[in-house]
Design an enzyme around this catalytic site. Structure first.
Site, PDB file in Angstrom:
ATOM      1  N   LYS A 131      -5.849   1.121  -0.344  1.00 11.70           N
ATOM      2  CA  LYS A 131      -5.841   0.564  -1.644  1.00 11.70           C
ATOM      3  C   LYS A 131      -6.604   1.204  -2.577  1.00 11.70           C
ATOM      4  O   LYS A 131      -7.874   1.894  -2.065  1.00 11.70           O
ATOM      5  CB  LYS A 131      -6.383  -1.047  -1.501  1.00 11.70           C
ATOM      6  CG  LYS A 131      -5.989  -1.695  -2.710  1.00 11.70           C
ATOM      7  CD  LYS A 131      -6.609  -3.233  -2.347  1.00 11.70           C
ATOM      8  CE  LYS A 131      -6.509  -4.297  -3.620  1.00 11.70           C
ATOM      9  NZ  LYS A 131      -6.687  -5.361  -3.332  1.00 11.70           N
ATOM     10  N   SER A 154      -2.952  -8.473  -4.999  1.00 14.48           N
ATOM     11  CA  SER A 154      -3.337  -7.164  -5.530  1.00 14.48           C
ATOM     12  C   SER A 154      -3.221  -5.975  -4.757  1.00 14.48           C
ATOM     13  O   SER A 154      -3.104  -4.815  -5.212  1.00 14.48           O
ATOM     14  CB  SER A 154      -4.770  -6.906  -6.206  1.00 14.48           C
ATOM     15  OG  SER A 154      -5.623  -7.091  -5.185  1.00 14.48           O
ATOM     16  N   SER A 190      -4.997 -11.668  -2.194  1.00 17.05           N
ATOM     17  CA  SER A 190      -4.633 -10.440  -2.316  1.00 17.05           C
ATOM     18  C   SER A 190      -4.234  -9.409  -1.295  1.00 17.05           C
ATOM     19  O   SER A 190      -3.701  -8.396  -1.561  1.00 17.05           O
ATOM     20  CB  SER A 190      -5.370  -9.435  -3.158  1.00 17.05           C
ATOM     21  OG  SER A 190      -5.619 -10.079  -4.598  1.00 17.05           O
TER      22      SER A 190
END
Length: 484
Positions: free
Chosen positions: A81, A156, A180
């Protein structure tokens, strides 16, 4: 029949490398070819360092030729990420003000993945400040769901899940405070694990200038198999820095390894967040199939009131996510709060209350959390896991035109508040519990879904074991058209 190589688990790929069935360099090039072909449309991988990855893959092959295995991910190509620090690469969190932020050292999570032998070749997209269930920002643009363009991949960690589902990467790490990790895993049909709070070091996953590990939020693995989640947690979890001089993490084994030996509770509805019938039908079918396999399942729920629990979660969530706002912003929010009706349960009202908590109020909310934790502990004396939704529906159409507080999504033929589904995030997060999402099956419209598996505090291996048992009847499935 085995999946094509890009869709095999990271554990399988590592085994192929060790057995000389494929070289690390060849495996990397196979993934880079997929990135060249698929990523222009999906926009999941937004930062690449091919030169360093090729050098690392070559060294992996050379080490193996000399009989040296670096670790359980030796030679496996991975991404992380974008918000995780990787030395020399941007960590912007999708915020233009941090466009030039290039950390000098790896985050602890990235260090541990490298020590396990992984070949890191890129970073995946995030929403602005990691604060959405859609993945778009002004720096990198929009990430699309590989199952259905125009629908969200989640957030996310949306880029992470989209890259995994499309076979562009073998393993990922995300972070989770509002689902997320769990939400993108659900929307993209992959596996994700939100660990118990504090067991995976957060160092190197903080905004520039910050040092403190925030309340509620965690880092954890995403993958295409439950075994990879367990492997990922084994790699990532454990004390770091000064704490490592004093303590060691020893997670207990799962409470049971066989389906018939687990005490399973199921909760598929909430007064806070309505669940779409199409999604619920998939979960009901999964429950029936598990029972046909010998599972002992009861409809049960923890003893707390849904709204009580949700409001405490929202207060704790917004207290930590707005703690460093400018003082003038805080004072404006206080003015708004003074005019709120006590009965106002709207998302904006809950955000305002959480944003303006004084410390004594936060302590009172924390005391409520401790009471909820006690209720969970009592619940887990009777049951080993709770199965529940991960969100309100399958992946919904992307909406970048309206701010989050104004968005609506379709649920059961009506437009409902986009933010209601925070309930399914907070049900585990507020009490710092571990939660795993595993593929549950496709809706009638062909969209992937996941089931959320909540386990007892610090007993992460129990929901992971449940995910592995579900995987036996609901394995990862590649999106249509991407299997080759």
């Amino acid at each position: 029949m085995s999946e094509p190589i890009p869709f095999r688990s990271a554990s399988e790929l590592a085994g192929m490398i060790r057995e000389r069935a494929i070289g690390a360099q060849d495996l990397l090039e196979l993934h880079l070819e997929r990135v060249d072909r698929l990523n222009p449309e999906l926009n999941a991988i937004v930062v690449q360092d091919r030169e360093a990855a090729r050098r690392r893959a070559r060294e992996a092959d050379e080490a193996l030729a000399q009989g040296r295995v670096w670790g359980p991910l030796h030679g496996v190509p991975i991404t992380v990420k974008e918000s995780f620090d990787v030395a020399g690469l941007p960590s912007t969190w999708g915020e233009p003000a941090f466009r030039d932020n290039r950390p000098e050292r790896d985050s602890v999570a990235v260090q541990r993945l490298r020590e396990a032998g992984a070949v890191l070749f890129g970073k995946t997209n995030v929403p602005l400040m990691l604060a959405d269930w859609q993945t778009y920002n002004a720096i990198y643009g929009t990430t699309h769901n590989p199952w259905a363009r125009g629908r969200t991949p989640g957030g996310s960690s949306g880029g992470s899940a989209a890259a995994l589902a499309s076979g562009m990467t073998a393993f990922e790490i995300g972070s989770d405070i509002g689902a997320s990790i769990r939400n993108p895993a659900h929307f993209c049909g992959v596996f994700g694990h939100k660990p118990s709070w504090g067991i995976v070091p957060y160092t190197g996953h903080l905004l520039p200038g910050l040092r403190d590990e925030p309340d509620l939020t965690v880092a954890g693995p995403l993958a295409r198999s439950a075994a990879d989640l367990t492997l990922g947690l084994d790699i990532l979890a454990g004390a770091a820095g000064k704490a490592a001089t004093a303590w060691r993490l020893e997670l207990p084994p799962p409470r049971a390894a066989r389906l018939e030996n687990l005490r399973i509770a199921v909760m598929l509805e909430s007064a806070v967040s309505e669940v779409d019938r199409a999604y619920r039908a998939v979960l009901e079918k999964l429950v029936g199939d598990l029972e046909a396999q010998g599972a002992r399942i009861e409809r049960a729920r923890p003893g707390f009131d849904d709204w009580d629990h949700h409001q405490t979660y929202m207060n704790l969530l917004r207290a930590v996510t707005t703690a460093r706002q400018p003082w003038a912003t805080f004072e404006r929010a206080l003015e708004v709060r003074r005019n709120l009706a006590d009965a106002d349960r709207s998302y904006s009202a809950m955000v305002t209350r959480g944003t303006t908590l004084y410390h004594r109020e936060w302590v009172a909310e924390h005391e409520k959390r401790l009471a909820f934790q006690a209720q969970w502990a009592a619940f887990f004396e009777r049951y080993d896991v709770l199965l529940c939704p991960a969100a309100a529906s399958a992946a919904f159409p992307q909406d970048e035109a309206r701010p989050r507080e104004e968005r609506r999504i379709p649920v059961n033929g009506r437009e409902v508040d986009y933010n209601d589904q925070l309930y399914w995030a907070g049900i585990a997060t507020a009490s710092l519990l571990p939660s795993t999402v595993a593929p549950a099956g496709l809706t009638a419209d062909g969209l992937p879904t996941g089931v959320q598996i909540i386990g007892p505090h610090l007993e992460d291996r129990t929901p992971l074991a449940m995910a592995r048992l579900i995987e036996a009847i609901r394995p990862f499935t590649p999106p249509p058209g991407l299997a080759a």
